[in-house]
Scaffold this motif. Structure first.
Motif, mmCIF file in Angstrom:
data_model
loop_
_atom_site.group_PDB
_atom_site.id
_atom_site.type_symbol
_atom_site.label_atom_id
_atom_site.label_comp_id
_atom_site.label_asym_id
_atom_site.label_seq_id
_atom_site.Cartn_x
_atom_site.Cartn_y
_atom_site.Cartn_z
ATOM 1 N N ALA A 40 1.159 3.909 -3.051
ATOM 2 C CA ALA A 40 1.000 5.397 -2.850
ATOM 3 C C ALA A 40 2.058 6.219 -3.384
ATOM 4 O O ALA A 40 1.860 7.402 -3.882
ATOM 5 C CB ALA A 40 0.664 5.747 -1.382
ATOM 6 N N ALA A 78 -3.580 1.979 -3.787
ATOM 7 C CA ALA A 78 -2.818 1.727 -2.380
ATOM 8 C C ALA A 78 -4.101 1.683 -1.437
ATOM 9 O O ALA A 78 -3.857 1.104 -0.344
ATOM 10 C CB ALA A 78 -2.355 3.057 -2.066
ATOM 11 N N ALA A 92 0.859 -1.164 0.090
ATOM 12 C CA ALA A 92 0.004 -0.132 0.062
ATOM 13 C C ALA A 92 0.789 1.196 0.091
ATOM 14 O O ALA A 92 0.581 2.232 -0.763
ATOM 15 C CB ALA A 92 -1.036 -0.067 1.214
#
Length: 504
Positions: A475, A483, A471
């Motif tokens: 991002a 994400a 995640a």
């Protein structure tokens, strides 16, 4: 979910190609060992490193190569069919499936694919991997969701391409060809309007599939002979000058909105009938001066003698000054919705690790990984007495040095030490992958971080930390929706594990 489905006990090291983007399971492996984040020629936007995929993975991504997933404009009749697919880490991909025995030698195929896979540029739909399994030969590329230039020029439904967008396409493809030439891959096979694709933001990109031949020694041109470079008809060889000739035919497509044979177009250009060549759907909304410059350039590209044609740097230099709407995003000119990257709201209460990941607080993640140590690695290795060799002791010593460097925030040293541990391959450790993933994030290499987080999940498929690290990497790669989805997946797994522990 992540990159594979089983938990191994040790790392396994053992045409018209007109498209919309133009064995036993094992882990995807980086084939060039380099990070593509940042640096010259990198397109950004989260292009992953080059991987070797398993046939099992690509079957899962394409629903066993279902006809519903075919995106080749010629469908199943295309010599080499292209499928849309989705990996378990939610990344969309394009998979080109070669006909049986197009590349009899798997080593030769892999070598060619790796050569193309080293290229990374924002003007390319980049090659991100390949698969060679038995007779199967497949290429994996970034997926481009907004159709081909051919569709927008010849088969449009809502609006025709405005002139500024056509000039942008010409420049971007010239830049892609120039980059490929600079990087030692100047040959592009069968360049045409089907090889130009539009990404999620509406920006035109050149398909990487044309950088590889359709077979080891097969034809490089499959279009109508009227559009084929004259020297190719003489000797069957593609040269840099042949690519420029084909670029000239794409320029004609852009200006006329039709597929006009080069000989016919050259006669009209020489007769000063260029306004008759212009796409009538533009309804006069173009500059005659700019059109003249581009027709002149097309004429130079289409010269019979290869030596009389311009080079790719000349193409860029001629087309760059003609860009007159540089501040208008491509998606606006294409008339498509803006690519939505709004993050979703987490659906589960977040743990300290989840909260740190949602805030992208790398320092807090570091503290949690240091405190957790290796308690989550239990059961991931079953080693016999015979495996406690000197090599094993050296490997564990490398991990120990990595742990000390990790604790002391010497992240580059930690990467080196953990890499020594991973490369031996006698043991697999999800924690080492998670720690090295964070080290890569600290060193601003999010694509490498994502790869390690996916490997951690391969070793330990239900480990929430592996999902949390994916995640954060996603991002960092500006893939905010993916994400957020991964963060929710991690929180769900964590909640499930806590319930299981509470029920004991």
């Amino acid at each position: 979910m992540g990159c594979c489905q089983s938990s191994p006990t040790r790392d396994s090291r053992s045409d018209k190609d007109q498209h919309h983007y133009g064995g036993q399971a094992h882990h995807p492996r980086s084939s060039n060992g380099t990070s593509s984040a940042g640096g010259a020629g990198d397109g950004g936007g989260g292009v992953p490193g080059f991987l070797e995929f398993s046939l099992t993975e690509l079957k899962a991504a394409t629903n066993n190569f279902s006809s519903d997933f075919i995106v080749s404009e010629s469908g199943e009749k295309a010599p080499n069919v292209v499928y849309k697919g989705r990996l378990q880490n939610r990344r969309w991909i394009a998979v080109k499936k070669f006909t049986k025995l197009a590349w009899p030698d798997p080593k030769q195929f892999a070598e060619e694919a790796r050569g193309v896979g080293k290229l990374r540029h924002k003007r390319l739909a980049n090659l991100i991997g390949y698969c060679s399994d038995g007779d199967e030969r497949l290429l994996v590329a970034e997926f481009m969701p907004n159709d081909t230039l051919a569709k927008h020029l010849f088969h449009w439904e809502n609006q025709t391409l405005e002139c500024a967008m056509r000039l942008r396409v010409a420049l971007y493809i010239a830049e892609a060809l120039d980059y490929c030439g600079t990087e030692g891959r100047p040959l592009y096979h069968d360049l045409n309007a089907y090889r130009v694709l539009f990404d999620e933001n509406g920006d035109p990109r050149l398909s990487c599939f044309g950088l590889m031949k359709n077979s080891r020694d097969g034809k490089s041109y499959s279009t109508n002979l009227a559009y084929t470079p004259p020297e190719y008809l003489r000797n069957g060889r593609v040269t840099q000058e042949s690519v420029v000739f084909s670029f000239g035919t794409v320029l004609l497509d852009l200006l006329s909105g039709k597929h006009i044979p080069p000989g016919h177009a050259l006669d009209m250009i020489r007769g000063k009938n260029i306004l008759l060549l212009m796409d009538s759907h533009l309804e006069g909304n173009f500059s005659a001066e700019e059109a003249t410059v581009v027709f002149d350039l097309a004429s130079q590209c289409l010269q019979y003698e290869p030596r009389d044609r311009p080079n790719t740097k000349d193409l860029v230099a001629t087309l760059a000054p003609l860009q007159n709407k540089s501040d208008v995003p491509s998606h606006v000119m294409l008339g498509i919705p803006k690519h939505d990257e709004a993050p979703a709201t987490p659906q589960h209460p977040l743990s300290p690790m989840g909260d740190a990941c949602s805030r992208m607080d790398l320092t807090a993640i570091h503290q949690i990984l240091v405190a957790t140590h290796y308690k989550d690695d239990e059961g991931t290795n079953e080693l016999s007495f015979q495996e406690w060799t000197q090599q094993m002791r050296d490997m564990l010593e490398a991990r120990k040095r990595g742990d000390l460097a990790f604790r002391d925030k010497d992240f580059k040293t930690a990467i080196d030490c953990y890499s020594q541990f991973v490369d031996v391959g006698t043991m697999v450790s999800p924690t080492v992958y998670a720690r090295r993933s964070l080290c890569y994030l600290m060193c601003d290499q999010p694509d490498a971080a994502l790869r390690d987080a996916m490997q951690a999940q391969c070793v330990y498929p239900d480990w929430s930390t592996a999902f949390y690290m994916q995640a954060v990497a996603l991002a960092k790669l500006d893939m905010q929706k993916d994400a957020a989805d991964m963060l929710n997946e991690a929180a769900t797994l964590e909640e499930k594990r806590q319930r299981e522990r509470g029920g004991r």
